[in-house]
Design a protein around this motif. Structure first.
Motif, short mmCIF file in Angstrom:
data_model
loop_
_atom_site.label_atom_id
_atom_site.label_comp_id
_atom_site.label_asym_id
_atom_site.label_seq_id
_atom_site.Cartn_x
_atom_site.Cartn_y
_atom_site.Cartn_z
N ASN A 28 -18.16 -14.33 28.52
CA ASN A 28 -17.90 -13.44 27.39
C ASN A 28 -17.62 -12.00 27.83
O ASN A 28 -18.40 -11.41 28.57
CB ASN A 28 -19.06 -13.46 26.40
N GLY A 29 -16.48 -11.48 27.37
CA GLY A 29 -16.09 -10.11 27.70
C GLY A 29 -15.38 -9.96 29.03
O GLY A 29 -14.83 -8.90 29.32
N ILE A 30 -15.39 -11.03 29.83
CA ILE A 30 -14.71 -10.99 31.13
C ILE A 30 -13.36 -11.71 31.07
O ILE A 30 -12.33 -11.16 31.48
CB ILE A 30 -15.59 -11.65 32.23
N ASN A 31 -13.38 -12.94 30.55
CA ASN A 31 -12.12 -13.68 30.44
C ASN A 31 -11.91 -14.25 29.04
O ASN A 31 -11.06 -15.13 28.84
CB ASN A 31 -12.04 -14.80 31.49
N GLY A 32 -12.68 -13.77 28.09
CA GLY A 32 -12.53 -14.23 26.71
C GLY A 32 -13.86 -14.28 26.00
O GLY A 32 -14.83 -13.62 26.41
N TYR A 33 -13.92 -15.08 24.93
CA TYR A 33 -15.14 -15.19 24.13
C TYR A 33 -15.32 -16.62 23.61
O TYR A 33 -14.34 -17.27 23.24
CB TYR A 33 -15.09 -14.23 22.93
N ILE A 34 -16.57 -17.05 23.56
CA ILE A 34 -16.93 -18.30 22.88
C ILE A 34 -17.46 -17.92 21.50
O ILE A 34 -18.32 -17.05 21.38
CB ILE A 34 -18.01 -19.07 23.67
N VAL A 35 -16.94 -18.59 20.46
CA VAL A 35 -17.31 -18.23 19.08
C VAL A 35 -17.92 -19.42 18.36
O VAL A 35 -17.65 -20.58 18.69
CB VAL A 35 -16.10 -17.69 18.30
N GLU A 36 -18.74 -19.13 17.35
CA GLU A 36 -19.46 -20.16 16.61
C GLU A 36 -18.69 -20.67 15.40
O GLU A 36 -18.80 -21.83 15.04
CB GLU A 36 -20.81 -19.61 16.14
#
Length: 360
Positions: free
Chosen positions: A301-309
């Motif tokens: 998260n914040g490095i190569n994208g984001y995981i979302v719920e």
């Protein structure tokens, strides 16, 4: 002179598909001083989508895996490989049956899904898909090779595979996917998803979220599948058909990934998503719905994208990432350091040497 070990790789086809690409890549690139590899393809030579060079290929020209049992039996009896590596559930089940007749051959089955979750989302009525049959057939294999921690846990907890039989090797990043030198500078944000247009890939929830995005955008769906028409009709139904472009097949996936600003993944379950890995390798960050199957091993998260719920967080992170403009070299480095082909190939070689040593 040191003996070369004979290794057979058995796959359904050379059609587009992550498992087929990874297996053929590994087969072509193992240390040729140590291993003599043969790629056994169940389907026809006329149905291939990419080139395989430098190794022997045997096409069985069979439309179904079950019809290949006797031809594979004959190949194994004639050539007596030291190791057979197969991939995808029905081929693994087939090779498990073969193992009953060839006790001196090591059989490795490479699983490609978190099966217990997939069975809930996209049930299969195929002959090999029942839990009990999977449990029985996988007990016959010497090693179950998993692509992710989630997959290994599923094999242990839901299919009674002992820890001693489980190995984890992630998918490699091919050298074809290199980082772009800079962000593309598109006049409107360009989003992309690569993969089969099937239920488990969750395209509809991406489209539904995008219909609430405040601003212009272009969204490319790259891939084909049995839900292609339904997914495109859904885009029309929710009023974003003019924003959506569908490309059923291309050999230039890397170019499309590089020209995009953000990769979107809506999958309900994965094995270890190649397209997500490859997008990050090109420097294109991703927004990914949380799901089982190695996603948290790839995305930082914040490095190569984001995981979302959920859709709300999806839109929040999409707006953030559109404006954040992550450095492509940093995005790429985040996955290359963990999943570069040299590292993954070494892990395959070490696995083969280890099982051969223990067998002797």
């Amino acid at each position: 002179m040191r003996k070369k070990y004979k290794v057979f790789f058995v796959i359904p086809s050379l059609k587009p598909g992550g498992a087929e690409r990874v297996m053929s890549y590994v087969a072509q690139n193992l240390n040729k001083d140590l291993f003599e590899t043969t790629l056994v393809v169940i389907n026809s030579k006329n149905e291939h989508s990419y080139l395989v060079e430098g190794i022997e290929i045997v096409f069985l020209n069979k439309g179904r895996a079950l019809h290949s049992f006797l031809p594979i039996f004959s190949l194994l009896r004639k050539y007596r490989p030291d190791v057979v590596v197969s991939a995808i559930g029905h081929v693994n089940a087939l090779m498990a049956m073969q193992s009953l007749f060839f006790r001196n051959i090591i059989f490795i089955g490479r699983e490609v899904n978190v099966i217990s979750v997939l069975a809930q989302i996209q049930p299969s009525k195929s002959w090999y898909s029942s839990f009990n049959f999977t449990k029985y057939s996988y007990k016959l294999l010497d090693i179950i090779l998993c692509q992710s921690i989630d997959m290994a846990r599923d094999m242990k907890e839901n299919f009674d595979v002992p820890s001693s039989k489980i190995r984890i090797i992630n998918n490699p990043v091919s050298s074809a996917f290199t980082p772009k030198s800079k962000n593309p500078g598109n006049s409107i944000p360009k989003f992309i998803t690569v993969g089969s247009l099937v239920k488990r890939k969750g395209h509809k929830r991406i489209l539904n979220a995008l219909s609430k995005y405040k601003g212009a955008f272009e969204y490319t769906l790259l891939g084909d599948g049995n839900l292609a028409k339904e997914i495109l009709d859904f885009a029309k139904e929710i009023g974003i058909e003019d924003n959506v472009k569908h490309i059923s097949f291309t050999k230039n996936v890397s170019d499309y990934l590089k020209s995009a600003d953000i990769y979107l993944q809506g999958s309900f379950v994965e094995g270890f998503p190649n397209a997500l890995l490859e997008s990050c390798a090109t420097g294109t960050p991703a927004i990914v719905f949380k799901a089982m199957g190695g996603i948290d091993e790839i995305i930082e998260n914040g490095i190569n994208g984001y995981i979302v719920e959920d859709e709300s967080e999806f839109l929040e992170k999409l707006n953030l990432l559109v404006n954040q403009r992550l450095n492509p070299n940093n995005v790429s480095a985040s996955v290359i350091k963990k999943f570069n082909s040299r590292k993954i190939l070494k892990e395959y070689e070490e696995l083969l040497l280890d099982v051969l040593k223990n067998k002797s």
